[in-house]
Design a protein around this motif. Structure first.
Motif, PDB file in Angstrom:
ATOM      1  N   VAL A  35       0.854  -1.375  -0.003  1.00 22.77           N
ATOM      2  CA  VAL A  35       0.093  -0.003   0.104  1.00 22.77           C
ATOM      3  C   VAL A  35       0.945   1.489   0.199  1.00 22.77           C
ATOM      4  N   ILE A  67      -2.116   4.637   3.493  1.00 24.22           N
ATOM      5  CA  ILE A  67      -2.276   3.555   4.302  1.00 24.22           C
ATOM      6  C   ILE A  67      -3.009   3.916   5.533  1.00 24.22           C
ATOM      7  N   GLU A  68      -3.819   2.943   6.061  1.00 21.34           N
ATOM      8  CA  GLU A  68      -4.681   3.309   7.472  1.00 21.34           C
ATOM      9  C   GLU A  68      -3.840   3.601   8.431  1.00 21.34           C
ATOM     10  N   ASP A  69      -2.792   2.733   8.763  1.00 21.75           N
ATOM     11  CA  ASP A  69      -1.857   3.104   9.651  1.00 21.75           C
ATOM     12  C   ASP A  69      -0.508   3.114   9.343  1.00 21.75           C
ATOM     13  N   ARG A 127      -0.185  -0.812   8.850  1.00 20.62           N
ATOM     14  CA  ARG A 127      -1.213  -1.845   8.969  1.00 20.62           C
ATOM     15  C   ARG A 127      -2.266  -1.556   8.229  1.00 20.62           C
ATOM     16  N   GLN A 128      -2.971  -2.302   7.389  1.00 17.60           N
ATOM     17  CA  GLN A 128      -4.203  -2.005   6.635  1.00 17.60           C
ATOM     18  C   GLN A 128      -5.270  -3.202   7.026  1.00 17.60           C
ATOM     19  N   ARG A 129      -6.418  -2.742   7.338  1.00 13.42           N
ATOM     20  CA  ARG A 129      -7.572  -3.341   7.785  1.00 13.42           C
ATOM     21  C   ARG A 129      -7.055  -4.251   8.980  1.00 13.42           C
ATOM     22  N   VAL A 175       4.635  -1.223   2.806  1.00 15.21           N
ATOM     23  CA  VAL A 175       4.250   0.094   2.430  1.00 15.21           C
ATOM     24  C   VAL A 175       5.236   0.757   1.601  1.00 15.21           C
TER      25      VAL A 175
END
Length: 239
Positions: free
Chosen positions: A124, A129-131, A220-222, A228
């Motif tokens: 990602v 990216i989420e986190d 982290r993703q989901r 990354v």
């Protein structure tokens, strides 16, 4: 010669008398109307009317007559009853019991265990990216962690890169752009370092410096750690 009227023939002299006479007549008529007596009218007795006779009527008594259903004759009896011997054999169907005996062994089909395939999430971009990956020493919100990550990478590059190398290579004076890209894998290690620079030796130096970045907390993703991708440009000043 003027004609003189007789004062007695002037009617205006008698207007007061006429008014008094009219007033007296009006009072007389009013008094007579007040004193007049009236009496209630009387009617002869009509007697009592008997209404009960008109209401009483003779209602005839009727009876319900049900129609008589015709009786159907019984079916005729057969003359003779013949007894025929049944020569065909009747096959009896046997129903087997589906209950199993405890003493009998029951064959059970083998159950194949299916291994759960772990969902693989591709790498990602750092921007979505989420986190985000956490550079050692960075704290705060997602936006603060992103900003801190970029600042730490720039500081690392400025401290580790040999600033005299571009001048030693004899490059023309001015600003030179260097593009760097790498990936933080699922374990937080720096891998796949790539660079684009105006000289091969500068490219090798950039790759060596970026591989010295410390291990980080992976992105982290989901809720799962993922690789990354990160890229950043640098500007070199050649004197």
């Amino acid at each position: 010669m003027e004609v003189k009227k007789n004062p007695k023939s002037n009617l205006e002299n008698f207007s007061k008398n006429f008014m008094l006479i009219g007033l007296v007549l009006a009072l007389f008529i009013t008094y007579a109307a007040i004193e007049q007596k009236t009496y209630d009218k009387t009617y002869n007795e009509l007697g009592l009317a008997n209404m009960n006779q008109d209401l009483e009527e003779d209602i005839p008594i009727t009876e319900r007559v049900e129609p008589v259903k015709p009786k159907t004759p019984p079916p005729p009896t057969p003359e003779k009853i013949e007894v025929v011997e049944d020569e065909k054999e009747i096959e009896e169907t046997v129903i087997e019991s589906t209950e199993t005996d405890e003493t009998e062994a029951v064959e059970v089909e083998e159950i194949e265990e299916v291994e759960e395939v772990e969902e693989v999430i591709e790498d990602v971009s750092f921007m979505i990216i989420e986190d985000v990956p956490v550079f050692p020493g960075c704290k705060g919100t997602k936006a603060q962690l992103k900003k801190c990550f970029s600042q730490k990478v720039q500081k690392h590059f400025s401290r580790k890169f040999d600033a005299e190398l571009p001048n030693e290579l004899g490059l023309s004076p001015g600003k030179k752009r260097v593009y760097i890209g790498f990936k933080i894998d699922r374990n937080g290690n720096i891998v796949n370092v790539q660079a684009r620079a105006p000289h091969p030796k500068i490219k090798s130096e950039v790759v060596k410096v970026m591989k010295q970045l410390p291990k980080m907390k992976p992105g982290r993703q989901r809720g799962k750690p993922v690789g990354v991708k990160y890229s950043i440009p640098f500007t070199l000043v050649v004197e």
